[in-house]
Design an enzyme around this catalytic site. Sequence first.
Site, PDB file in Angstrom:
ATOM      1  N   SER A 225     -24.438  76.807  51.024  1.00  0.00           N
ATOM      2  CA  SER A 225     -25.124  75.833  50.180  1.00  0.00           C
ATOM      3  C   SER A 225     -24.517  74.437  50.365  1.00  0.00           C
ATOM      4  CB  SER A 225     -25.025  76.327  48.733  1.00  0.00           C
ATOM      5  OG  SER A 225     -25.885  75.636  47.908  1.00  0.00           O
TER       6      SER A 225
ATOM      7  N   ASP B  36     -34.373  83.189  50.001  1.00  0.00           N
ATOM      8  CA  ASP B  36     -33.846  81.887  49.575  1.00  0.00           C
ATOM      9  C   ASP B  36     -34.931  80.831  49.728  1.00  0.00           C
ATOM     10  OD1 ASP B  36     -32.515  79.490  49.199  1.00  0.00           O
ATOM     11  OD2 ASP B  36     -30.862  79.957  50.552  1.00  0.00           O
TER      12      ASP B  36
ATOM     13  N   HIS C  77     -31.284  82.318  46.752  1.00  0.00           N
ATOM     14  CA  HIS C  77     -30.202  81.494  47.280  1.00  0.00           C
ATOM     15  C   HIS C  77     -28.832  82.080  46.923  1.00  0.00           C
ATOM     16  CE1 HIS C  77     -28.182  77.976  48.701  1.00  0.00           C
ATOM     17  NE2 HIS C  77     -27.700  77.686  47.523  1.00  0.00           N
TER      18      HIS C  77
END
Lengths: 211, 383
Positions: free
Chosen positions: B160, B323, B356
């Site tokens: 991320s 995601d 995610h």
Amino acid sequence: MNAVYNPELGSMRFDLQVIASWIEPGSRVLDLGCGAGDLLDYLKQNRQVSGTGIELSEEKAARCIERGLTVLQGDFRREVRDYPEARFDVVVLSQTLQQITDPKELLTDLLWIGKRVIVSFPNFGHWSARLQFLLTGMAPITDQLPYEWYNTPNIRVISIKDFKRFLRLFGVRIVREVAINTHHHDYKGNIVRTLKNLRATYGIMMLERVG
Amino acid sequence: MNSAEGQAAHVLVERKFHTFADPPGEMVLDCGARLGPITLAYETLGRLNAERSNAILILHAFSGDSHVAGYLREDDGQPGWWDNMVGPGKPVDTDRYFVICSNILGGCSGSTGPSSVNPATGKPYGLAFPMVTIKDMVRAQKHLIDHLGITKLMSLVGGSVGGMQVLRWCADYPAMVGSAIPLATTTRHSAQAIAFNEVARQAIMADPEWNNGDYYDGPGPAHGLAVARMIGHVTYLSDSAMREKFGRRLHRSNLSFDFTGDFQVESYLHHQGKKFVNRFDANSLLYITKAADYFDLERDGASLLVNETLAGVPFLVASFTSDWLYPTYQSRNIVSALKKNGSDVSFCEIEAQWGHDAFLMPNMRLDGLISGFLDRVYHERCL
């Protein structure tokens, strides 16, 4: 050159054994549809090859990466487009050509990113396929092409003769070629020297651009 | 670790601090402002070898901290945020590698950020804190790595916003990158990602307790921060994850016919929001989300990842099927740029339903990929 091409290669599919023996040590190799990475691993361990594989299956691609190989998970038809010209010394397309919708465009792409391309494909001209079609009048089913017409991924019916004609038409040079006859689920085999299009189960050719 | 007693002994770690950029040698930020002194909180696990070649830098995601794995105290109930990945015998094996993780610049877990004391006023910076970028965060981390005497990192790993830092390192200090693992990340936020961040920021700024960022002597914008976190959590999950985890199940026996919240998904979000307020600073959220929104590795249609120094550098890029915050096409863009370099790039899109968040969840596939990749890099480059 009988039975097995090289004893230490015995655990690999026979066409891959032949292909491996054609690859110069230290080359940069791209293996399209590399599966669990047997060819790449062999080349890395024994020929100091820096190899990359492309594999559609998440599970197989992950297994390759876990064993320390460089592999991209994805559709190679799309993945080959990002590489610069002559990025690889050799691009390997084994037993996949018969499943490609646009073989001419694919070969053009491969001959761009690779200096040479090695192709292996099942020979539809083999006597067993010919005989089945002649006697039964139905689409042949062989060890190499084991599917029914309605579920086969093999959408291109190619013989060694057909492919060589195609290469002549499109100006691709054959650097090296061999025809093989395989048995034991394609893990063993021998080289066919006469009546290749009738007696060989697979054709293997190393190609390069003319000019 | 002593598993003979049936329970593994805690791996104890210590939070350390590195301070640099003392005036007049402040660090010049992307926005032009000068900032100093700067403190980074960091933790290390494992041992740096004599050649200093086995160091792995882990970059945390937006709300993470330096406490990546192990326990800070013997009686600590909670290990670090990536304890399933990092530790003795784990994929990032601290018996073999020296692991470093630092809290980002702008954060609120020991590193200099908007809640730190401004030496000019003796009070917390608040909005007087200059805008920092991902590049600034990485610039500060480089000070720490230099301080530790490491000239080349064996690998950099992050998911991320942590993945953005990995990529920024590759673009800015490619000679220090031995290999890199950017996970569930992107070279630039999509409009959708910016949109969610802006809603989160507005939730904080609309809370009267926010008081233009000057709230450190009061209760602070607890409600706004909780709402911001709730929005975040929606983007970290996925339709299928939420269906599986909550469906339409109620957290009480009957409908309440009021607005106190009936569904399990509501109480989950309330809980996550409340929990976050106790550990995170609202201004840090504003600064870090903005840094993530500004992050962009493309200039005039070209990728900053295209760099000759990265030729031959091994990369492992991974994304997750569910995601939708950083969808797979964004990871493929990273791969595509790296291929042009001749970088040694591997890529896998991992089947996972957890959205995610999947990169932080225990996942055999991800474990295998990371451990296999690092093992190979270690054998090829460190032995």
